[in-house]
Scaffold this motif. Structure first.
Motif, PDB file in Angstrom:
ATOM      1  N   SER A  27     -39.186  90.707  10.596  1.00  0.00           N
ATOM      2  CA  SER A  27     -38.663  89.730   9.310  1.00  0.00           C
ATOM      3  C   SER A  27     -37.982  88.837  10.031  1.00  0.00           C
TER       4      SER A  27
ATOM      5  N   ASP B 267     -39.274  87.282   4.280  1.00  0.00           N
ATOM      6  CA  ASP B 267     -40.622  87.621   5.084  1.00  0.00           C
ATOM      7  C   ASP B 267     -40.569  89.036   5.973  1.00  0.00           C
TER       8      ASP B 267
ATOM      9  N   GLU C 298     -42.564  92.316   7.129  1.00  0.00           N
ATOM     10  CA  GLU C 298     -43.909  92.972   7.253  1.00  0.00           C
ATOM     11  C   GLU C 298     -43.657  94.416   8.166  1.00  0.00           C
TER      12      GLU C 298
ATOM     13  N   THR D 269     -46.294  97.090  10.147  1.00  0.00           N
ATOM     14  CA  THR D 269     -47.508  97.156  10.556  1.00  0.00           C
ATOM     15  C   THR D 269     -47.734  98.812  11.086  1.00  0.00           C
TER      16      THR D 269
ATOM     17  N   VAL E 193     -50.876  97.577   6.328  1.00  0.00           N
ATOM     18  CA  VAL E 193     -50.056  96.623   6.535  1.00  0.00           C
ATOM     19  C   VAL E 193     -48.953  96.537   5.133  1.00  0.00           C
TER      20      VAL E 193
ATOM     21  N   ASN F 211     -46.211  94.059   3.387  1.00  0.00           N
ATOM     22  CA  ASN F 211     -45.568  92.751   3.273  1.00  0.00           C
ATOM     23  C   ASN F 211     -44.777  92.629   2.167  1.00  0.00           C
ATOM     24  N   SER F 212     -43.368  92.099   2.291  1.00  0.00           N
ATOM     25  CA  SER F 212     -42.266  92.003   1.036  1.00  0.00           C
ATOM     26  C   SER F 212     -41.498  90.797   1.334  1.00  0.00           C
TER      27      SER F 212
ATOM     28  N   SER G 112     -44.447  91.948  -3.351  1.00  0.00           N
ATOM     29  CA  SER G 112     -44.834  92.797  -2.180  1.00  0.00           C
ATOM     30  C   SER G 112     -46.279  93.335  -2.104  1.00  0.00           C
ATOM     31  N   THR G 113     -47.034  93.524  -1.015  1.00  0.00           N
ATOM     32  CA  THR G 113     -48.111  94.181  -1.002  1.00  0.00           C
ATOM     33  C   THR G 113     -48.301  95.224   0.064  1.00  0.00           C
TER      34      THR G 113
END
Length: 588
Positions: free
Chosen positions: A159, A176, A178, A180, A185, A187-188, A206-207
């Motif tokens: 981040s 930002d 992430e 992993t 993965v 992301n938020s 978020s994904t």
């Protein structure tokens, strides 16, 4: 006795004594020198300061209130209780926290450390690396405002900005973010991460992208170790050729299961079908969807939608062989076609839709024919009512248009006569076979033991008489949903009665039942009053954070004061447990 003024002076004196004592007790402890190595001074560069450098490869060492500091070179300002450390700097706090860097500035009064260049903070099984890190030992928090990376046993988290709460073992990533993982993965926009449980709490868009799934939400919880989570606020799961939307979503990768609550929409991306309702479950291994609470399936048919409603709907089968089943109080609606029954079976591979009536039960033999017809499924094409023991609609798979119709056993087609007051055109027989052209019913054949009552008119729309006949089979054609022509086949036997000569009670065939009050004239009619009065579950977390770990920690602290509070189960965790119970129940 002391006077009032003397007493006031005495109280002020005591207050001053306690205040001074408190200040003295809070006096900042000086930084201790454990090993000074080589000592020197440089009054030009470092006036009034002491310089210590390592000797014989042994680093200089300092200590301050539970923390140890090692470095190659140190500049100590005893007056300000401040130290600057250079070269292979290591700061240890107890047995759990270690911070390494190329440079560190430590203020003994504020207990604030600022580390720069190749900073690495290690706590138990996690390691944070960044270029610059602030460590406040008073509140046991570390934070960075440049890019940072956190590693634990399986995850790598990055981040732009972050904060670490040492006592809670919690990272708060502010920009930002992430994660992993070998399997996915994440992301938020903002994320909280607990290192002991490996739980992540997402805030903002978020994904999560896995090998065979994708999750989107704007607030949610995810167990990064077990790959299961709870998602709210504009949430969506892309899973097994389906898109699942709902106010609240649950996902479990290991059990290949997902569920949704409130305002659900499940889209079949291959077959262009949609299922809606207020509770749904998706089983990947069985390739099935179970949905209830105002459930409706919407299938695209000949560039028009057909709506199927039932108390419970199930969609099963592989993408090339989807089957839709509806149970209890089933209704269907299309622009020019509607129907209802006790259950429905739609086979998208064969193009056959079956409407099935209510079971007749053990006393079927005692039921009158009209009572049996009341339990049968019913279909309306325009103003034509058709019933029978079972109704089959057949779709042409190439054109995706309705092709034909079968009504098996106790077939009836009935139409309210448009000119007479209480007249009905009626045809009964054993089986009915119909033909659709451009989605409109154009022709019908009724075979075996056929009976007819038909109102006949001349060109001036004057009633000629009422035709009452029997024969082996009848062919009927339609124009704009009205009977255009009737052809009697094989030994017809009948009479055309003047209206006055045929009693009213003789103008209905045996067992014929008009069900016009049940007709579905628009798509909203597929729902009953109970469907509109469903009380939706209140979704927790849309407006407030979902933080199971924070609740657990808070309960633990409160439980020390009141043990009864430790018996409570956090609501968000309870939601997940309920999803698991529901999944097991559905499997059974």
């Amino acid at each position: 006795m002391l006077g009032l003024k003397s007493l006031s002076r005495f109280v002020l004196f005591l207050f001053a004594v306690f205040f001074i004592s408190g200040v003295q007790s809070q006096e900042k402890k000086k930084i201790d020198i454990i090993y000074g190595g080589t000592f020197s001074r440089d009054e030009i560069k470092h006036p009034g300061k002491s310089i210590f450098s390592k000797k014989n490869n042994r680093q200089v060492q300092f200590q301050h209130q539970g923390a140890d500091l090692w470095c190659d070179l140190a500049v100590l300002n005893p007056k300000e209780n401040l130290i600057e450390a250079y070269g292979n700097v290591r700061l240890n706090q107890g047995d759990t926290v270690q911070m390494n860097s190329a440079y560190l500035r430590y203020d003994g009064n504020s207990k604030l450390a600022v580390a720069k260049e190749n900073v690495r903070l290690t706590n138990v099984k996690t390691t944070l690396t960044t270029d610059s890190l602030h460590f406040d030992r008073n509140v046991q928090e570390a934070y960075y405002e440049s890019f940072g990376t956190v590693r634990d046993s399986v995850n790598v988290l990055t981040s732009n900005k972050g904060r670490y709460f040492i006592e809670k073992k919690k990272y708060q990533f502010l920009s930002d973010v992430e994660i992993t993982h070998p399997e996915y993965v994440l992301n938020s926009a903002q994320l909280d991460y607990y290192t002991t449980t490996q739980h992540a709490y997402m805030y903002g868009p978020s994904t999560i992208v896995g090998k065979d799934y994708k999750v989107y939400c704007e607030r949610g919880f995810y167990n990064t170790n077990d790959e299961n989570g709870y998602f709210v606020k504009n949430s969506r799961i892309d899973y097994n050729n389906r898109i699942i939307n709902g106010d609240s979503l649950y996902f479990n990768k290991l059990n290949e299961f997902a569920s949704a609550t409130n305002n659900i929409k499940v889209i079949d991306t291959i077959n262009k079908g949609v299922v809606k309702g207020h509770y749904a479950e998706v089983f990947k291994a069985k390739d099935s969807v179970f949905i209830t609470k105002r459930a409706v399936a919407i299938n695209l048919l000949e560039k028009d939608s057909i709506y199927i409603h039932g108390d419970t709907l199930m969609v099963t089968g592989k993408p090339d062989h989807r089957i839709i089943r509806g149970f209890r109080n089933v209704k269907i609606y299309k622009f020019d076609l509607s129907g209802k029954g006790d259950s429905i079976h739609v086979d998208q591979k064969t193009g056959i839709t079956q409407l099935i009536g209510k079971p007749l039960g053990p006393n079927a033999s005692t039921l009158r024919l009209s009572e049996r017809r009341k339990l049968n499924p019913v279909l309306w094409s325009g103003e034509n009512q058709m019933t029978g023991d079972s109704i089959h609609l057949i779709t042409n798979l190439e054109t995706e248009k309705l092709d034909s119709l079968k009504i098996l056993n106790n077939a009836l087609i009935m139409q309210k006569d448009t000119l007479s007051k209480d007249g009905f055109n009626q045809v009964v027989g054993k089986d009915l076979f119909g033909k659709f052209i451009e989605s409109e019913l154009k022709e019908v054949d009724i075979i075996k033991n056929t009976e007819v009552i038909y109102y006949m008119y001349n060109d001036k729309n004057e009633l000629i008489g009422i035709n009452k006949s029997v024969c082996s089979a009848i062919n009927m054609t339609f124009f704009e949903s009205q009977i255009e022509d009737i052809t009697f086949i094989t030994n017809p036997d009948g009479t055309i009665y003047p209206e006055a000569d045929l009693p009213v009670n003789a103008r209905r065939l045996r067992g014929v039942l008009w069900r016009g009050d049940e007709m579905i004239r628009k798509k909203d009619d597929i729902f009953d009053e109970d469907d509109y009065n469903i009380e939706l579950v209140k979704i927790r977390g849309i407006d407030n954070p979902i933080d199971i770990d924070a609740e657990e920690s808070e309960r633990s602290k409160e439980g020390e004061k009141d043990p009864e509070k430790n018996k409570a189960v956090p609501k968000a965790k309870a939601v997940i447990q309920e999803k698991e119970k529901s999944k097991s129940a559905s499997k059974q």
